[in-house]
Design a protein around this motif. Sequence first.
Motif, PDB file in Angstrom:
ATOM      1  N   LEU A  96     -12.111  -2.169 -18.207  1.00  0.00           N
ATOM      2  CA  LEU A  96     -11.636  -2.509 -16.909  1.00  0.00           C
ATOM      3  C   LEU A  96     -10.105  -2.013 -17.069  1.00  0.00           C
ATOM      4  CD1 LEU A  96     -12.802  -3.763 -14.518  1.00  0.00           C
ATOM      5  CD2 LEU A  96     -12.412  -5.906 -15.350  1.00  0.00           C
ATOM      6  N   ILE A  97      -9.556  -1.357 -15.956  1.00  0.00           N
ATOM      7  CA  ILE A  97      -8.256  -1.212 -15.922  1.00  0.00           C
ATOM      8  C   ILE A  97      -7.569  -1.698 -14.855  1.00  0.00           C
ATOM      9  CG2 ILE A  97      -6.584   0.693 -15.837  1.00  0.00           C
ATOM     10  CD1 ILE A  97      -9.048   2.735 -16.675  1.00  0.00           C
ATOM     11  N   HIS A  98      -6.560  -2.569 -14.800  1.00  0.00           N
ATOM     12  CA  HIS A  98      -5.626  -2.878 -13.896  1.00  0.00           C
ATOM     13  C   HIS A  98      -5.018  -1.942 -13.165  1.00  0.00           C
ATOM     14  CE1 HIS A  98      -5.908  -7.220 -15.597  1.00  0.00           C
ATOM     15  NE2 HIS A  98      -6.524  -6.424 -16.479  1.00  0.00           N
ATOM     16  N   MET A  99      -4.726  -1.684 -11.722  1.00  0.00           N
ATOM     17  CA  MET A  99      -4.036  -1.093 -11.306  1.00  0.00           C
ATOM     18  C   MET A  99      -2.968  -1.485 -10.366  1.00  0.00           C
ATOM     19  SD  MET A  99      -5.198   2.628  -8.930  1.00  0.00           S
ATOM     20  CE  MET A  99      -4.916   1.800  -7.283  1.00  0.00           C
ATOM     21  N   ASP A 100      -1.778  -1.716 -10.679  1.00  0.00           N
ATOM     22  CA  ASP A 100      -0.850  -2.140  -9.719  1.00  0.00           C
ATOM     23  C   ASP A 100      -0.068  -1.139  -9.072  1.00  0.00           C
ATOM     24  OD1 ASP A 100      -0.101  -4.811  -8.926  1.00  0.00           O
ATOM     25  OD2 ASP A 100       0.278  -5.609 -10.783  1.00  0.00           O
ATOM     26  N   CYS A 101      -0.337  -1.201  -7.598  1.00  0.00           N
ATOM     27  CA  CYS A 101       0.027   0.082  -7.074  1.00  0.00           C
ATOM     28  C   CYS A 101       0.380   0.043  -5.684  1.00  0.00           C
ATOM     29  CB  CYS A 101      -0.872   1.249  -7.409  1.00  0.00           C
ATOM     30  SG  CYS A 101      -0.334   2.893  -6.816  1.00  0.00           S
ATOM     31  N   ASP A 102       1.373   0.562  -5.188  1.00  0.00           N
ATOM     32  CA  ASP A 102       1.707   0.378  -3.894  1.00  0.00           C
ATOM     33  C   ASP A 102       0.660   1.058  -2.643  1.00  0.00           C
ATOM     34  OD1 ASP A 102       3.648  -1.346  -3.986  1.00  0.00           O
ATOM     35  OD2 ASP A 102       5.351   0.361  -3.918  1.00  0.00           O
ATOM     36  N   GLU A 103       0.124   2.242  -3.133  1.00  0.00           N
ATOM     37  CA  GLU A 103      -0.795   2.836  -2.650  1.00  0.00           C
ATOM     38  C   GLU A 103      -2.038   2.129  -2.084  1.00  0.00           C
ATOM     39  OE1 GLU A 103      -1.453   7.137  -1.743  1.00  0.00           O
ATOM     40  OE2 GLU A 103       0.346   6.029  -2.893  1.00  0.00           O
ATOM     41  N   MET A 104      -2.408   1.115  -3.145  1.00  0.00           N
ATOM     42  CA  MET A 104      -3.494   0.175  -2.589  1.00  0.00           C
ATOM     43  C   MET A 104      -3.064  -0.640  -1.469  1.00  0.00           C
ATOM     44  SD  MET A 104      -5.760   1.277  -4.539  1.00  0.00           S
ATOM     45  CE  MET A 104      -6.970   0.343  -3.991  1.00  0.00           C
ATOM     46  N   ASN A 105      -1.850  -1.026  -1.555  1.00  0.00           N
ATOM     47  CA  ASN A 105      -1.446  -2.010  -0.481  1.00  0.00           C
ATOM     48  C   ASN A 105      -1.490  -1.275   1.137  1.00  0.00           C
ATOM     49  OD1 ASN A 105      -1.002  -4.034  -2.329  1.00  0.00           O
ATOM     50  ND2 ASN A 105       0.912  -3.471  -2.754  1.00  0.00           N
ATOM     51  N   SER A 106      -0.999   0.052   0.989  1.00  0.00           N
ATOM     52  CA  SER A 106      -1.121   0.805   2.213  1.00  0.00           C
ATOM     53  C   SER A 106      -2.322   0.854   2.676  1.00  0.00           C
ATOM     54  CB  SER A 106      -0.176   1.956   1.994  1.00  0.00           C
ATOM     55  OG  SER A 106      -0.788   2.786   0.977  1.00  0.00           O
ATOM     56  N   LEU A 107      -3.223   1.080   1.484  1.00  0.00           N
ATOM     57  CA  LEU A 107      -4.656   1.507   2.044  1.00  0.00           C
ATOM     58  C   LEU A 107      -5.298   0.218   2.638  1.00  0.00           C
ATOM     59  CD1 LEU A 107      -7.377   2.779   1.574  1.00  0.00           C
ATOM     60  CD2 LEU A 107      -7.809   1.434  -0.382  1.00  0.00           C
ATOM     61  N   ALA A 108      -5.027  -1.122   2.047  1.00  0.00           N
ATOM     62  CA  ALA A 108      -5.541  -2.315   2.472  1.00  0.00           C
ATOM     63  C   ALA A 108      -4.907  -2.501   4.295  1.00  0.00           C
ATOM     64  CB  ALA A 108      -4.926  -3.461   1.797  1.00  0.00           C
ATOM     65  N   GLU A 109      -3.590  -2.136   4.141  1.00  0.00           N
ATOM     66  CA  GLU A 109      -2.942  -2.084   5.707  1.00  0.00           C
ATOM     67  C   GLU A 109      -3.849  -1.214   6.652  1.00  0.00           C
ATOM     68  OE1 GLU A 109       0.887  -1.769   5.900  1.00  0.00           O
ATOM     69  OE2 GLU A 109       1.117  -3.179   4.083  1.00  0.00           O
ATOM     70  N   HIS A 110      -4.361  -0.171   6.181  1.00  0.00           N
ATOM     71  CA  HIS A 110      -4.956   0.906   6.970  1.00  0.00           C
ATOM     72  C   HIS A 110      -6.231   0.436   7.386  1.00  0.00           C
ATOM     73  CE1 HIS A 110      -6.473   4.723   8.236  1.00  0.00           C
ATOM     74  NE2 HIS A 110      -7.707   4.491   7.655  1.00  0.00           N
ATOM     75  N   ILE A 111      -7.141  -0.016   6.311  1.00  0.00           N
ATOM     76  CA  ILE A 111      -8.324  -0.378   6.630  1.00  0.00           C
ATOM     77  C   ILE A 111      -8.310  -1.608   7.560  1.00  0.00           C
ATOM     78  CG2 ILE A 111     -10.377  -1.738   5.360  1.00  0.00           C
ATOM     79  CD1 ILE A 111      -9.836  -0.193   3.098  1.00  0.00           C
ATOM     80  N   LYS A 112      -7.375  -2.486   7.314  1.00  0.00           N
ATOM     81  CA  LYS A 112      -7.305  -3.574   8.361  1.00  0.00           C
ATOM     82  C   LYS A 112      -6.976  -3.002   9.709  1.00  0.00           C
ATOM     83  CE  LYS A 112      -6.534  -7.857   9.607  1.00  0.00           C
ATOM     84  NZ  LYS A 112      -7.827  -9.043   9.664  1.00  0.00           N
ATOM     85  N   SER A 113      -6.087  -2.176   9.947  1.00  0.00           N
ATOM     86  CA  SER A 113      -5.644  -1.906  11.207  1.00  0.00           C
ATOM     87  C   SER A 113      -6.645  -0.811  11.963  1.00  0.00           C
ATOM     88  CB  SER A 113      -4.365  -1.355  11.360  1.00  0.00           C
ATOM     89  OG  SER A 113      -4.142  -0.265  10.258  1.00  0.00           O
ATOM     90  N   HIS A 114      -6.915   0.140  10.909  1.00  0.00           N
ATOM     91  CA  HIS A 114      -8.029   1.056  11.624  1.00  0.00           C
ATOM     92  C   HIS A 114      -9.612   0.801  11.770  1.00  0.00           C
ATOM     93  CE1 HIS A 114      -4.382   3.106  11.326  1.00  0.00           C
ATOM     94  NE2 HIS A 114      -4.865   4.241  11.895  1.00  0.00           N
ATOM     95  N   HIS A 115      -9.844  -0.351  10.801  1.00  0.00           N
ATOM     96  CA  HIS A 115     -11.283  -0.557  10.701  1.00  0.00           C
ATOM     97  C   HIS A 115     -11.670  -1.882  10.951  1.00  0.00           C
ATOM     98  CE1 HIS A 115     -11.985   3.662   8.965  1.00  0.00           C
ATOM     99  NE2 HIS A 115     -10.953   3.348   8.559  1.00  0.00           N
TER     100      HIS A 115
END
Lengths: 136, 136
Positions: A96-115
């Motif tokens: 199990l690998i931790h992934m701390d990354c801004d890319e994920m935050n922008s993804l979260a925002e995208h999913i929120k706003s677009h979906h």
Amino acid sequence: MKQTNYKTKQKTAILQCVKNMGDKHFTIDALCEILIKNGNAVGRTTVYRMLEKLSEDGILRKFVMPQGESSCYQYVGDHNHCHEHFHLKCEKCGSLIHMDCDEMNSLAEHIKSHHGFSLNPLKTVIYGVCEGCAEK
Amino acid sequence: MKQTNYKTKQKTAILQCVKNMGDKHFTIDALCEILIKNGNAVGRTTVYRMLEKLSEDGILRKFVMPQGESSCYQYVGDHNHCHEHFHLKCEKCGSLIHMDCDEMNSLAEHIKSHHGFSLNPLKTVIYGVCEGCAEK
DNA sequence: TTGCGTGCAAAGGTTTTGCATGGCA
DNA sequence: TGCCATGCAAAACCTTTGCACGCAA
């Protein structure tokens, strides 16, 4: 944010044991064994109930595994530095690998706003194959 | 790419039923009920075995759900247009949403190049809360 | 006839629930 | 005393396996 009411030796034993895990992930089984080794055996049912509560309280993070595999927990405690990242689980070696990354935050925002969907990083696990296993 | 050997009415019934699902997801239960409605009742065990094989053959995609929830299948058949999208599962109402989106592809590339991890969209399920449930 | 396919019943695994006992306050 | 917490046993859940019968080839 504590449990419900009473303070029992089982609760303190579990809580201490869980904290000692650091940020490693562990199963119910593993936890029970450690408790036994420490001379603090606790009933399975109680452990299930405690970990469930601790998860709800945000002290633990719970990873639900597919059928037949037991769930996995991780201590996150007060230092919430682990709240905003995702987890990658290798299908080959199971790590199990931790992934701390801004890319994920922008993804979260995208999913929120677009979906219109608010994703929950605590529960989401991204499956795939890790670098080490891919080389083999 | 067929099954193993024999052609039975159960196999043809399941295969036809599965194709009629289009790209919708379905559980073993749902499939069994439809089969019964169509007058083609098939034993649960057989359905399990068939869907397992069809998944291995790439005709179906299998989504493994956490403990207590039954697995979910989706027909992909020959037209593989459904290979590159992700699934969002609402923790409140349980609905499973398809998300076909370039954003995810770029995420996959990012994870691959920056974290050395090849993610598997077939198995990954993103948890969260859907629009409808968020309003309540 | 040969042997795979089927399906009932039982087993397998994790997690939850019922309920009586025991311990905290 | 009163009530929550505990833990054993049993239930619940999905899935897999054992095994005898039946059907395809």
